[in-house]
Design a protein around this motif. Structure first.
Motif, short mmCIF file in Angstrom:
data_model
loop_
_atom_site.label_atom_id
_atom_site.label_comp_id
_atom_site.label_asym_id
_atom_site.label_seq_id
_atom_site.Cartn_x
_atom_site.Cartn_y
_atom_site.Cartn_z
N LEU A 43 0.84 -1.19 0.00
CA LEU A 43 0.00 0.00 0.00
C LEU A 43 0.87 1.24 0.00
O LEU A 43 1.75 1.39 0.86
N LEU A 44 0.66 2.14 -0.97
CA LEU A 44 1.31 3.44 -0.95
C LEU A 44 0.41 4.36 -0.13
O LEU A 44 -0.76 4.54 -0.46
N ASP A 45 0.94 4.92 0.94
CA ASP A 45 0.13 5.71 1.86
C ASP A 45 0.83 7.01 2.20
O ASP A 45 1.62 7.08 3.14
N SER A 46 0.52 8.05 1.43
CA SER A 46 1.16 9.35 1.64
C SER A 46 0.71 10.00 2.95
O SER A 46 1.34 10.94 3.42
N GLY A 47 -0.34 9.48 3.56
CA GLY A 47 -0.80 10.00 4.85
C GLY A 47 -0.16 9.30 6.03
O GLY A 47 -0.42 9.65 7.18
N CYS A 48 0.68 8.32 5.75
CA CYS A 48 1.37 7.57 6.80
C CYS A 48 2.79 8.13 6.91
O CYS A 48 3.55 8.10 5.94
N ASP A 49 3.15 8.66 8.07
CA ASP A 49 4.47 9.26 8.26
C ASP A 49 5.60 8.25 8.17
O ASP A 49 6.70 8.58 7.74
N GLN A 50 5.35 7.04 8.61
CA GLN A 50 6.38 6.02 8.76
C GLN A 50 5.98 4.75 8.02
O GLN A 50 4.87 4.28 8.16
N THR A 51 6.90 4.19 7.25
CA THR A 51 6.66 2.91 6.60
C THR A 51 6.52 1.83 7.66
O THR A 51 7.30 1.78 8.62
N VAL A 52 5.50 0.98 7.50
CA VAL A 52 5.22 -0.09 8.47
C VAL A 52 5.21 -1.42 7.72
O VAL A 52 4.54 -1.55 6.69
N LEU A 53 5.93 -2.39 8.26
CA LEU A 53 6.03 -3.71 7.63
C LEU A 53 5.47 -4.77 8.56
O LEU A 53 5.73 -4.75 9.77
N ASP A 98 13.19 1.12 4.59
CA ASP A 98 13.42 1.25 6.02
C ASP A 98 12.06 1.40 6.67
O ASP A 98 11.30 2.30 6.30
N GLY A 99 11.73 0.53 7.61
CA GLY A 99 10.43 0.61 8.23
C GLY A 99 10.41 0.02 9.62
O GLY A 99 11.36 -0.65 10.03
N VAL A 100 9.34 0.31 10.31
CA VAL A 100 9.12 -0.31 11.60
C VAL A 100 8.32 -1.59 11.38
O VAL A 100 7.58 -1.71 10.39
N VAL A 101 8.48 -2.54 12.27
CA VAL A 101 7.82 -3.84 12.16
C VAL A 101 6.73 -3.94 13.21
O VAL A 101 6.95 -3.59 14.38
N SER A 102 5.56 -4.42 12.79
CA SER A 102 4.45 -4.60 13.71
C SER A 102 3.71 -5.87 13.36
O SER A 102 3.58 -6.22 12.18
N ASP A 103 3.20 -6.56 14.38
CA ASP A 103 2.37 -7.73 14.13
C ASP A 103 0.89 -7.35 14.06
O ASP A 103 0.04 -8.21 13.99
N ALA A 104 0.60 -6.05 14.03
CA ALA A 104 -0.78 -5.58 13.95
C ALA A 104 -1.16 -5.13 12.55
O ALA A 104 -2.29 -4.71 12.33
N VAL A 105 -0.23 -5.19 11.59
CA VAL A 105 -0.56 -4.85 10.20
C VAL A 105 -0.38 -6.10 9.35
O VAL A 105 0.38 -7.00 9.71
N TYR A 106 -1.10 -6.15 8.22
CA TYR A 106 -1.14 -7.36 7.41
C TYR A 106 -0.61 -7.17 6.00
O TYR A 106 -0.55 -8.12 5.24
N GLU A 107 -0.25 -5.94 5.68
CA GLU A 107 0.31 -5.66 4.37
C GLU A 107 1.37 -4.58 4.55
O GLU A 107 1.26 -3.74 5.44
N PRO A 108 2.42 -4.60 3.71
CA PRO A 108 3.40 -3.53 3.78
C PRO A 108 2.74 -2.19 3.45
O PRO A 108 1.98 -2.09 2.48
N MET A 109 3.02 -1.19 4.27
CA MET A 109 2.48 0.16 4.07
C MET A 109 3.66 1.09 3.85
O MET A 109 4.41 1.38 4.79
N LEU A 110 3.85 1.51 2.61
CA LEU A 110 4.96 2.39 2.27
C LEU A 110 4.51 3.83 2.48
O LEU A 110 3.67 4.34 1.74
N GLY A 111 5.06 4.47 3.50
CA GLY A 111 4.64 5.79 3.91
C GLY A 111 5.32 6.91 3.14
O GLY A 111 6.13 6.69 2.24
N ILE A 112 5.01 8.13 3.57
CA ILE A 112 5.58 9.31 2.92
C ILE A 112 7.10 9.33 3.04
O ILE A 112 7.78 9.84 2.16
N ASP A 113 7.64 8.72 4.10
CA ASP A 113 9.10 8.65 4.25
C ASP A 113 9.71 7.87 3.09
O ASP A 113 10.70 8.28 2.49
#
Length: 170
Positions: A43-53, A98-113
């Protein structure tokens, strides 16, 4: 103010955090990348400050400690397990993520960073993103990801018949 106005004020939302047009075709906001041996829709998410994996695509031995915190769009805290750098293949390009890792997300979220670090130019109307000068087609949400939800029970709980109960979950 009358009773009706007071009752309505109590039920009106205080803040809108997002919306979705139910039944409308999905918007082209997913970029297909080759990550850790698999093609993934990110997911490309320009509203997300930080990439989450999501944890399930990361080698746990590569996770480094971090002090970063995540807050979901609904205001809840998301668990952060650490941070990583992985590489994705995009055609002939290899790009770092470069991203933070969470077990609460289910798809890579590529943020504005990530978008800024990779000089992204996004044509929303055409459904195309340029990364380092190369064009890539975007796709709509993969059908297998439509409104996926997961609840894990943290402890045994007995819920009496015909009743409601708030159960602790992960």
């Amino acid at each position: 103010r009358g009773r009706r106005a007071e009752a309505m004020a109590d039920t009106e939302p205080k803040q809108v955090r997002g919306s979705r047009n139910v039944g409308a075709p999905g918007k082209k906001v997913y970029l297909r990348l080759y990550l850790n041996g698999h093609f993934r829709s990110c997911l490309l998410d320009s509203g997300c400050d930080q990439t989450v994996l999501p944890l399930n695509i990361i080698d746990p031995t590569t996770i480094m400690p971090t002090d970063k915190k995540l807050i979901a769009a609904n205001g809840t805290d998301l668990p952060v397990l650490g941070q990583v750098r992985i590489y994705a293949e995009m055609g002939r390009q290899s790009v770092p993520i470069d991203g933070v890792v969470s077990d609460a997300v289910y798809e890579p979220m590529l943020g504005i960073d990530w978008l800024m670090a990779n000089e992204a130019e996004w044509s929303f109307k055409k459904g195309i993103v340029k990364i380092h000068g190369r064009k890539y087609r975007l796709s709509a949400r993969p059908s297998h990801l439509q409104w996926l939800r997961r609840v894990l029970l943290v402890e045994d709980t007995i819920v009496p018949a015909t009743s409601e109960y708030v159960v602790p979950t992960k």
